[in-house]
Design a protein around this motif. Sequence first.
Motif, short mmCIF file in Angstrom:
data_model
loop_
_atom_site.label_atom_id
_atom_site.label_comp_id
_atom_site.label_asym_id
_atom_site.label_seq_id
_atom_site.Cartn_x
_atom_site.Cartn_y
_atom_site.Cartn_z
N ASN A 152 31.49 41.56 25.14
CA ASN A 152 32.01 40.48 25.99
C ASN A 152 30.91 39.78 26.78
O ASN A 152 31.17 38.79 27.47
CB ASN A 152 33.06 41.03 26.97
N GLY A 153 29.69 40.30 26.72
CA GLY A 153 28.60 39.72 27.49
C GLY A 153 28.31 38.26 27.19
O GLY A 153 28.23 37.43 28.12
N PRO A 154 28.16 37.86 25.91
CA PRO A 154 27.83 36.45 25.62
C PRO A 154 28.93 35.46 25.98
O PRO A 154 28.65 34.28 26.19
CB PRO A 154 27.60 36.46 24.09
N THR A 155 30.18 35.91 26.03
CA THR A 155 31.30 34.99 26.27
C THR A 155 31.79 35.01 27.71
O THR A 155 32.63 34.18 28.07
CB THR A 155 32.47 35.34 25.34
N ILE A 156 31.28 35.91 28.52
CA ILE A 156 31.80 36.05 29.88
C ILE A 156 31.15 35.03 30.80
O ILE A 156 30.03 34.55 30.55
CB ILE A 156 31.55 37.49 30.40
N THR A 157 31.85 34.69 31.86
CA THR A 157 31.31 33.71 32.82
C THR A 157 30.23 34.36 33.67
O THR A 157 30.18 35.58 33.83
CB THR A 157 32.44 33.19 33.74
N LEU A 177 32.49 53.60 22.30
CA LEU A 177 33.37 52.46 22.04
C LEU A 177 33.57 51.62 23.30
O LEU A 177 33.59 50.39 23.24
CB LEU A 177 34.73 52.95 21.53
N LEU A 178 33.72 52.29 24.44
CA LEU A 178 33.85 51.54 25.69
C LEU A 178 32.61 50.71 25.97
O LEU A 178 32.69 49.53 26.36
CB LEU A 178 34.12 52.51 26.85
N LEU A 179 31.44 51.30 25.78
CA LEU A 179 30.19 50.57 26.00
C LEU A 179 30.07 49.40 25.03
O LEU A 179 29.61 48.31 25.41
CB LEU A 179 29.00 51.51 25.82
N THR A 180 30.48 49.60 23.78
CA THR A 180 30.42 48.52 22.79
C THR A 180 31.39 47.41 23.11
O THR A 180 31.05 46.21 23.00
CB THR A 180 30.72 49.09 21.38
N GLY A 184 27.68 40.03 36.73
CA GLY A 184 27.24 41.13 37.59
C GLY A 184 28.22 42.29 37.57
O GLY A 184 27.81 43.47 37.56
N LEU A 185 29.52 41.98 37.53
CA LEU A 185 30.54 43.02 37.46
C LEU A 185 30.45 43.78 36.13
O LEU A 185 30.58 45.01 36.09
CB LEU A 185 31.93 42.39 37.61
N LEU A 186 30.17 43.03 35.05
CA LEU A 186 30.04 43.66 33.74
C LEU A 186 28.83 44.60 33.69
O LEU A 186 28.92 45.72 33.17
CB LEU A 186 29.90 42.59 32.66
N ILE A 187 27.71 44.17 34.25
CA ILE A 187 26.51 45.00 34.26
C ILE A 187 26.73 46.26 35.09
O ILE A 187 26.32 47.36 34.71
CB ILE A 187 25.31 44.20 34.78
N THR A 188 27.41 46.10 36.23
CA THR A 188 27.72 47.26 37.07
C THR A 188 28.61 48.26 36.34
O THR A 188 28.39 49.47 36.40
CB THR A 188 28.42 46.80 38.37
N ALA A 189 29.61 47.72 35.63
CA ALA A 189 30.51 48.59 34.86
C ALA A 189 29.75 49.32 33.75
O ALA A 189 29.98 50.51 33.50
CB ALA A 189 31.65 47.77 34.26
N GLN A 190 28.81 48.62 33.12
CA GLN A 190 28.02 49.25 32.06
C GLN A 190 27.13 50.37 32.61
O GLN A 190 26.99 51.43 31.99
CB GLN A 190 27.14 48.20 31.36
N ILE A 191 26.54 50.13 33.78
CA ILE A 191 25.69 51.16 34.40
C ILE A 191 26.53 52.38 34.78
O ILE A 191 26.12 53.53 34.54
CB ILE A 191 24.98 50.58 35.65
N LEU A 192 27.71 52.15 35.34
CA LEU A 192 28.58 53.27 35.71
C LEU A 192 29.03 54.04 34.47
O LEU A 192 29.11 55.28 34.49
CB LEU A 192 29.80 52.75 36.49
N LEU A 193 29.32 53.31 33.39
CA LEU A 193 29.71 53.98 32.15
C LEU A 193 28.56 54.79 31.56
O LEU A 193 28.78 55.87 30.99
CB LEU A 193 30.19 52.95 31.12
N MET A 194 27.34 54.30 31.70
CA MET A 194 26.18 55.05 31.20
C MET A 194 26.00 56.35 31.99
O MET A 194 25.66 57.39 31.42
CB MET A 194 24.93 54.19 31.30
#
Length: 225
Positions: free
Chosen positions: A179-184, A171-174, A189-199
Amino acid sequence: MMSNLFSVFDPTSTMNMPLNWTSTFMGLMFIPMSMWLIPSRHLMVWNLLTTKLHNEFKTLLGSNKKSKGSTFLFVSLFSLILFNNFLGLFPYIFTSTSHLTMTLTLALPLWASFMLFGWINNMNHMFEHLVPQGTPSVLMPFMVCIETISNVIRPGTLAVRLTANMIAGHLLLTLLGNNGPTITSSLLGLLITAQILLMILESAVAVIQSYVFAVLSTLYSSEVN
């Protein structure tokens, strides 16, 4: 756009056939190949892991002759859950361990077989577990009720623990992925980093939950001997 956040866990079907549950056995596809190949680092690590687990489960079960060979059952259980947890991290692969249908199917037969074996062969030993040593006489009726309830809910706690941990990470990953398409672009880069850490965290949770499920099943088995 998803109408429901939990729709990512809905089983999908092809031509009205529930083919998604076949992902449960996808891990078995990789085992036969490794038996015929030259030993690789992957195979050596896997053999080392299963050997360590075998020795640890053997220690937990003790030296009882009735429990010989049981370690292979729990190592296989660990392997099955681990394969399913890891496969669920890949895109478009159904996570069977995030459903109570799968986890209860694993936990209930194990618990029921332990209880049947214990009450049929070691009835006095099972009664002793209902009253911990050193309990005052006044508290004994309450302790029997508490121990009985804790024993009955064991398969439920095993199943819910595994399911809840799998669902929470997905659920966290989803949520972050939506939020990817709507984020600035500055926060992308912060979102991708957070996704990698969550993985990375989810990979660790996949191993830990498999280990916890197998170890608790082993401990429940050792109590009835």
